[in-house]
Design an enzyme around this catalytic site. Structure first.
Site, short mmCIF file in Angstrom:
data_model
loop_
_atom_site.label_atom_id
_atom_site.label_comp_id
_atom_site.label_asym_id
_atom_site.label_seq_id
_atom_site.Cartn_x
_atom_site.Cartn_y
_atom_site.Cartn_z
N LYS A 1 6.47 -1.74 1.91
CA LYS A 1 5.26 -1.18 2.55
C LYS A 1 4.13 -2.19 2.38
CE LYS A 1 3.32 3.43 3.34
NZ LYS A 1 3.49 3.40 4.78
N LEU B 1 11.30 1.54 6.83
CA LEU B 1 10.70 2.00 5.58
C LEU B 1 11.44 3.26 5.14
CD1 LEU B 1 8.21 1.51 3.65
CD2 LEU B 1 7.20 3.46 4.83
N GLU C 1 12.64 2.73 13.91
CA GLU C 1 11.70 3.76 13.46
C GLU C 1 10.44 3.68 14.32
OE1 GLU C 1 10.25 3.01 9.47
OE2 GLU C 1 10.04 0.87 9.85
N TYR D 1 0.83 -1.21 0.00
CA TYR D 1 0.00 0.00 0.00
C TYR D 1 0.85 1.25 0.00
CZ TYR D 1 0.90 1.07 4.96
OH TYR D 1 1.51 1.41 6.15
N HIS E 1 -1.26 -21.08 0.30
CA HIS E 1 -0.11 -20.20 0.53
C HIS E 1 0.64 -19.89 -0.77
CE1 HIS E 1 -0.97 -21.07 4.68
NE2 HIS E 1 0.00 -20.27 5.09
N ARG F 1 -8.01 -20.30 -0.84
CA ARG F 1 -6.89 -20.13 0.08
C ARG F 1 -5.81 -21.19 -0.15
NH1 ARG F 1 -4.85 -21.66 5.03
NH2 ARG F 1 -3.87 -19.96 6.21
N ARG G 1 7.77 4.09 -4.96
CA ARG G 1 7.93 3.18 -3.82
C ARG G 1 6.90 2.06 -3.87
NH1 ARG G 1 7.71 5.56 2.21
NH2 ARG G 1 5.52 5.75 1.67
#
Ligand code: PDD
Length: 282
Positions: A146, A202, A178, A32, A101, A99, A51
């Protein structure tokens, strides 16, 4: 009525639904961005979407978008929701599939979702400073991506909440990394120290703006690791992100930072930030 972006379509909020087996929901398998809107325009769109595309590459997600096409979508969202000042959230997941993996076969479409929020700049907090606590960094080892997996960040932020603090500054074995949703800086003798950009943090866009300002203003900016003790002895502590911009921390773990006021370097960065708002909005 606010509109939400679902797979390139702007739909009413009540119609903005995602499949129950979307991999973003089931595995946190997505990425995101969060961007700022100033005066109807998007701040540092290019840096944010570069990014986002990097995050996508790092999780081997094929995104059928460019910086320009993402900027266009974000602009449409801002316009339709009449956002003057606020933020844009945009996420892309690996799509919905039974579902498993393993990655689904490559022909499934990623799910794109975006929405906006309207709010002003945090002038009061910038003037007065905020409180922070420190906590252990329990996150995974790819904090440079992110990704939607924010459980470690959420738990750290909730820990701060418990102590009536606005942010939790994290550390790994005593090395400051951070904040739960921000980059962190210690100012000592006129020098700004912050964790180097690697897999532990990040690479914040606001951090990049701060780096530009330091270059313009000849403020020494050292991308070096530092300890929790160093942070606690700092003259000034700063955190930064897209929402809060450059924010002074005036109390850490209940102790006053420096003289307990927002410091001169923090104020200088805050003032100079306006120049970039004027020049980096599209
Ligand atoms: N988060 N570090 C972390 C862990 C973050 O989540 C963020 C921002 C930052 C600062 O990045 P930037 O300056 O590009 O906003 C650093 C956003 C605001 C969020 O998750 O909403």
């Amino acid at each position: 009525m606010t509109k939400v972006l679902i797979n390139e379509q702007l739909v009413e909020e009540k119609d903005a639904t995602i499949q129950y087996n979307d991999r973003g929901f089931v595995f946190g398998d997505g990425i995101y961005e969060y961007l700022r809107v100033y005066n109807n325009k998007i701040f540092t769109a290019q840096e944010h979407f570069e990014r986002l595309l990097r995050s996508a590459r790092e999780i081997q997600l094929d995104v059928n978008h460019t910086v320009d096409s993402l900027t266009e979508l974000a602009k449409e969202l801002v316009a339709v929701n009449k956002v003057v000042n606020g933020g844009i959230y945009l996420q892309i997941t690996r799509g919905s599939a039974p579902r498993d993996h393993r990655f689904p076969s490559p022909d499934i479409q990623p799910t794109l979702m975006g929405f906006t929020k309207s709010y002003g700049r945090p002038f009061k907090e910038m003037d007065q400073g905020i409180y922070a606590v420190t906590t252990e960094d329990i996150r995974w080892l790819r904090c440079d991506i992110k990704s939607l997996n924010l459980l470690g960040n959420v738990l750290a932020r909730e820990y701060a909440e418990k102590y009536n603090a606005s942010e939790a500054i994290q550390h790994r074995d005593g090395i400051v990394t951070e904040g739960s949703a921000s980059n962190a800086y210690a100012v000592k003798d006129g020098v700004i120290y912050t964790h180097p950009t690697n897999n532990y943090i990040l690479n914040g866009i606001t951090r990049q703006v701060i780096k530009w300002i330091c270059k313009d203003e000849n403020i020494p900016f050292k991308e070096e690791t530092f300890s929790l003790e160093f942070l606690k002895s700092a003259d000034e502590i700063i955190i930064s992100n897209t929402s809060i911009e450059v924010m002074g921390v005036t109390k850490l773990d209940g102790e006053q930072v420096g003289d307990g006021q927002v410091g001169p370097i923090t104020k200088q960065l805050q003032t100079c930030f306006n120049h970039y708002i004027d020049t980096k909005c599209v």
